[in-house]
Design a protein around this motif. Structure first.
Motif, PDB file in Angstrom:
ATOM      1  N   UNK A 149       5.418   1.975  -4.742  1.00  0.00           N
ATOM      2  CA  UNK A 149       5.138   0.762  -3.965  1.00  0.00           C
ATOM      3  C   UNK A 149       3.721   0.828  -3.399  1.00  0.00           C
ATOM      4  N   UNK A 150       3.357   1.996  -2.888  1.00  0.00           N
ATOM      5  CA  UNK A 150       2.024   2.166  -2.303  1.00  0.00           C
ATOM      6  C   UNK A 150       0.929   1.905  -3.342  1.00  0.00           C
ATOM      7  N   UNK A 151       1.103   2.443  -4.555  1.00  0.00           N
ATOM      8  CA  UNK A 151       0.093   2.206  -5.596  1.00  0.00           C
ATOM      9  C   UNK A 151       0.055   0.738  -5.999  1.00  0.00           C
ATOM     10  N   UNK A 152       1.201   0.095  -5.981  1.00  0.00           N
ATOM     11  CA  UNK A 152       1.302  -1.321  -6.353  1.00  0.00           C
ATOM     12  C   UNK A 152       0.504  -2.174  -5.365  1.00  0.00           C
ATOM     13  N   UNK A 153       0.731  -1.964  -4.091  1.00  0.00           N
ATOM     14  CA  UNK A 153       0.015  -2.715  -3.056  1.00  0.00           C
ATOM     15  C   UNK A 153      -1.488  -2.448  -3.143  1.00  0.00           C
ATOM     16  N   UNK A 154      -1.835  -1.199  -3.381  1.00  0.00           N
ATOM     17  CA  UNK A 154      -3.261  -0.837  -3.454  1.00  0.00           C
ATOM     18  C   UNK A 154      -3.931  -1.485  -4.663  1.00  0.00           C
ATOM     19  N   UNK A 155      -3.240  -1.540  -5.826  1.00  0.00           N
ATOM     20  CA  UNK A 155      -3.841  -2.123  -7.022  1.00  0.00           C
ATOM     21  C   UNK A 155      -4.191  -3.586  -6.834  1.00  0.00           C
ATOM     22  N   UNK A 156      -3.406  -4.269  -6.025  1.00  0.00           N
ATOM     23  CA  UNK A 156      -3.670  -5.682  -5.754  1.00  0.00           C
ATOM     24  C   UNK A 156      -4.562  -5.872  -4.525  1.00  0.00           C
ATOM     25  N   UNK A 157      -5.100  -4.751  -4.022  1.00  0.00           N
ATOM     26  CA  UNK A 157      -6.013  -4.766  -2.873  1.00  0.00           C
ATOM     27  C   UNK A 157      -5.415  -5.506  -1.681  1.00  0.00           C
ATOM     28  N   UNK A 158      -4.161  -5.239  -1.466  1.00  0.00           N
ATOM     29  CA  UNK A 158      -3.460  -5.853  -0.334  1.00  0.00           C
ATOM     30  C   UNK A 158      -3.431  -4.870   0.830  1.00  0.00           C
ATOM     31  N   UNK A 159      -3.216  -5.396   2.024  1.00  0.00           N
ATOM     32  CA  UNK A 159      -3.298  -4.571   3.234  1.00  0.00           C
ATOM     33  C   UNK A 159      -1.956  -4.472   3.967  1.00  0.00           C
ATOM     34  N   UNK A 160      -0.868  -4.979   3.335  1.00  0.00           N
ATOM     35  CA  UNK A 160       0.409  -5.007   4.057  1.00  0.00           C
ATOM     36  C   UNK A 160       0.892  -3.599   4.419  1.00  0.00           C
ATOM     37  N   UNK A 161       1.397  -3.476   5.632  1.00  0.00           N
ATOM     38  CA  UNK A 161       2.113  -2.252   5.998  1.00  0.00           C
ATOM     39  C   UNK A 161       3.543  -2.382   5.493  1.00  0.00           C
ATOM     40  N   UNK A 162       4.138  -1.258   5.060  1.00  0.00           N
ATOM     41  CA  UNK A 162       5.499  -1.331   4.537  1.00  0.00           C
ATOM     42  C   UNK A 162       6.255  -0.068   4.891  1.00  0.00           C
ATOM     43  N   UNK A 163       7.578  -0.187   4.831  1.00  0.00           N
ATOM     44  CA  UNK A 163       8.456   0.984   4.959  1.00  0.00           C
ATOM     45  C   UNK A 163       9.341   1.037   3.733  1.00  0.00           C
ATOM     46  N   UNK A 164       9.766   2.234   3.390  1.00  0.00           N
ATOM     47  CA  UNK A 164      10.708   2.428   2.291  1.00  0.00           C
ATOM     48  C   UNK A 164      11.798   3.377   2.762  1.00  0.00           C
ATOM     49  N   UNK A 165      13.041   2.962   2.555  1.00  0.00           N
ATOM     50  CA  UNK A 165      14.173   3.824   2.902  1.00  0.00           C
ATOM     51  C   UNK A 165      15.270   3.652   1.854  1.00  0.00           C
ATOM     52  N   UNK A 166      16.098   4.690   1.745  1.00  0.00           N
ATOM     53  CA  UNK A 166      17.240   4.659   0.842  1.00  0.00           C
ATOM     54  C   UNK A 166      18.451   5.167   1.602  1.00  0.00           C
ATOM     55  N   UNK A 167      19.576   4.461   1.495  1.00  0.00           N
ATOM     56  CA  UNK A 167      20.799   4.915   2.156  1.00  0.00           C
ATOM     57  C   UNK A 167      21.851   5.217   1.100  1.00  0.00           C
ATOM     58  N   UNK A 168      22.456   6.385   1.230  1.00  0.00           N
ATOM     59  CA  UNK A 168      23.485   6.834   0.295  1.00  0.00           C
ATOM     60  C   UNK A 168      24.866   6.859   0.926  1.00  0.00           C
ATOM     61  N   UNK A 169      24.928   6.934   2.261  1.00  0.00           N
ATOM     62  CA  UNK A 169      26.210   7.070   2.959  1.00  0.00           C
ATOM     63  C   UNK A 169      26.283   6.089   4.118  1.00  0.00           C
TER      64      UNK A 169
END
Length: 515
Positions: free
Chosen positions: A308-328
């Motif tokens: 996701x970080x590389x994706x945002x950077x390739x489009x020269x965007x400045x959005x802050x983001x979070x990424x999480x995964x829940x299994x339980x």
């Protein structure tokens, strides 16, 4: 069959005309003038429905209702009373009455209450059967005439609609629908075989696919100033979305569409394409540290935040983001407890793995296989999970927030039934719906084969690597220990191949209704 009614009213003689009318319709009507006698009658007889007055001497209607419900909790009770007091109505509803009619009532009102509460299932079944029969031919023509992915999306939506309609109707039309769905599945596989590589080459305009979601949907919403909460439910099918929609639909305004998953319809390929905005071979070429080949033991989806970080950077965007995964459920609880700390982000991404875990558990556990023995049961468990997990709290929170919520998935799954023999070397991957390797032996008429992976933007671990994909409800099996293998995996839910369930998957935008 004569249905038995109990009508309890201290002025029952004034309802003689109504009772004669019901008897003329084939109902057996027993009458009582007080609550005590009604309770004893219910103790002795299993009535199909009770009509109950509220204003009676001795035990009133509500007091009678409480005791009757203890004796016959499943028997529908219709209050028929002069009382228009709001408190009485609320108490009656709280005691789970089936209907509330205010006197004077006419016979048609009574008959309608009986049809709603005694005959609803048979009426629904009859109407669903009739409606599907009337639409069967039209849907068959639509399947035969489908030339574009948009046509196939409409076909799939209609098949899911009728599947859910006939499922709720307990219909005898299930087998006919199953045959029509199998026909559609075979035709869809031919459509994909004919068009997929042309989409990849640009010879034909391709539909929106996994690697397009951020560019075509997420980034434009961010450009409009919307804060996005992206929920990716692994292995989430369109029919499962339709049943979940009934639980959360009252909270949001909903925009629903289907997009097309890339091949293989598996997390390593499809979800990495979503988060990176790249096709699999481009991920490996541009970010080799973030791609894991099939034969490696390392987890295949451990680098999603970085993608996701590389994706945002390739489009020269400045959005802050979070990424999480829940299994339980415990992880989900903890996530929701800390959700306010994410408020400063333009984009929050949450991956939920429950349904994927369910599909694997259904394969490996006899108990889960019994619980999710059919498509309907599989949907039912998904619905039960939402109702009783922390995720429903998440949706309620988002409904009161300023987020635009997006629900999507990387791929769906299909229930497999027909085994196809394939032979590969020790490095061949284990997935039952697609195989890649350098020395695969198979019947090319039974699969979709890609001998030049680069044409499908797929990585090739070896110079002679080829990919094959199962279609319809087929799955791959090895010749050694064949019968055991087939019986073990038959009727399990698998993904990776070509089917409407795997490839045509939901992308749903939810906005709070109050916005």
């Amino acid at each position: 069959m004569a249905y038995r009614l109990l009508w309890v009213d201290d002025e029952i003689e004034l309802l003689h005309g109504h009772i004669i009318f019901l008897q003329s319709k084939g109902y057996e009507v027993t009458t009582m003038t007080n609550g005590h006698d009604a309770i004893e009658a219910c103790r002795a007889t299993d009535f199909d429905l009770m009509l109950l007055d509220e204003n009676m001497p001795g035990l009133n209607g509500l007091e009678t209702l409480v005791q009757v419900k203890e004796l016959r909790p499943s028997m529908p009770v219709v209050m028929v009373t002069k009382s228009e007091e709001e408190d009485i109505m609320e108490q009656a509803i709280g005691s789970k009455i089936a209907d509330y009619l205010i006197k004077p009532v006419n016979p048609s009102q009574i008959l309608l209450a009986l049809k709603k509460n005694i005959h609803k299932q048979e009426i629904v079944t009859e109407k669903a059967n009739s409606a599907y029969q009337q639409n069967w031919g039209k849907l068959g023509m639509q399947i035969s005439d489908s030339l574009t992915i948009e046509d196939w999306i409409e076909v799939y939506k209609k098949l899911v609609f009728w599947e859910l309609e006939l499922e709720n109707a307990d219909s005898s039309m299930h087998e006919l629908l199953k045959m029509q769905k199998n026909e559609a599945s075979n035709m869809f596989a031919k459509f994909i075989k004919k068009n997929y590589l042309d989409w990849m080459s640009g010879r034909k305009e391709r539909p929106m696919m996994s690697n397009d979601l951020f560019k075509n949907r997420i980034f434009p919403m961010l450009d409009k100033g919307e804060k996005i909460f992206l929920i990716v439910i692994d292995n989430f099918r369109y029919d499962q979305w339709r049943v979940l929609m009934n639980e959360i639909g009252n909270l949001f305004s909903i925009e629903e569409e289907l997009y097309t998953s890339i091949l293989p319809t598996a997390t390593q390929y499809a979800r990495n394409a979503i988060f990176s905005g790249l096709m699999p071979n481009k991920i490996k070429e541009m970010f080799p540290d973030l791609w894991v080949d099939e034969e490696e033991d390392e987890g295949k989806n451990l680098n999603e935040a970085s993608l996701i970080e590389t994706h945002i950077a390739r489009f020269r965007r400045k959005e802050s983001f979070s990424y999480n995964k829940v299994l339980t459920s415990q992880a989900a609880e903890k996530y929701i407890e800390n959700i306010k700390s994410l408020a400063g982000n333009n984009l929050n991404v949450l991956v939920i793995n429950f349904i994927d875990m369910l599909s694997h558990a259904r394969t490996e556990s006899i108990m889960v296989r019994e619980l999710a023995s059919s498509e309907a049961a599989y949907r039912s468990i998904t619905l039960s999970w939402l109702r009783h997990s922390s995720i429903i709290r998440l949706f309620r929170y988002l409904a009161d927030s300023d987020y635009t919520t997006v629900i999507t998935t990387d791929h769906g799954s299909v229930q497999v039934n027909n085994a196809i023999k394939v032979v590969g070397d020790k490095n061949t991957n284990t997935n039952l719906r697609y195989k890649l390797g350098k020395s695969l032996n198979y019947n090319p008429k039974e699969v979709f084969e890609i001998k030049e992976p680069a044409k499908a933007f797929l990585p090739a671990p070896n110079i002679s690597t080829s990919y094959i994909f199962a279609t319809g409800d087929d799955f791959f099996a090895y010749p050694n220990n064949y019968n055991h293998y087939v019986s073990y995996y038959k009727e399990t839910f698998q993904h990776g191949g070509i089917s409407m369930e795997e490839m045509l998957v939901p992308f749903v935008t939810l906005r709070p209704k109050g916005r």
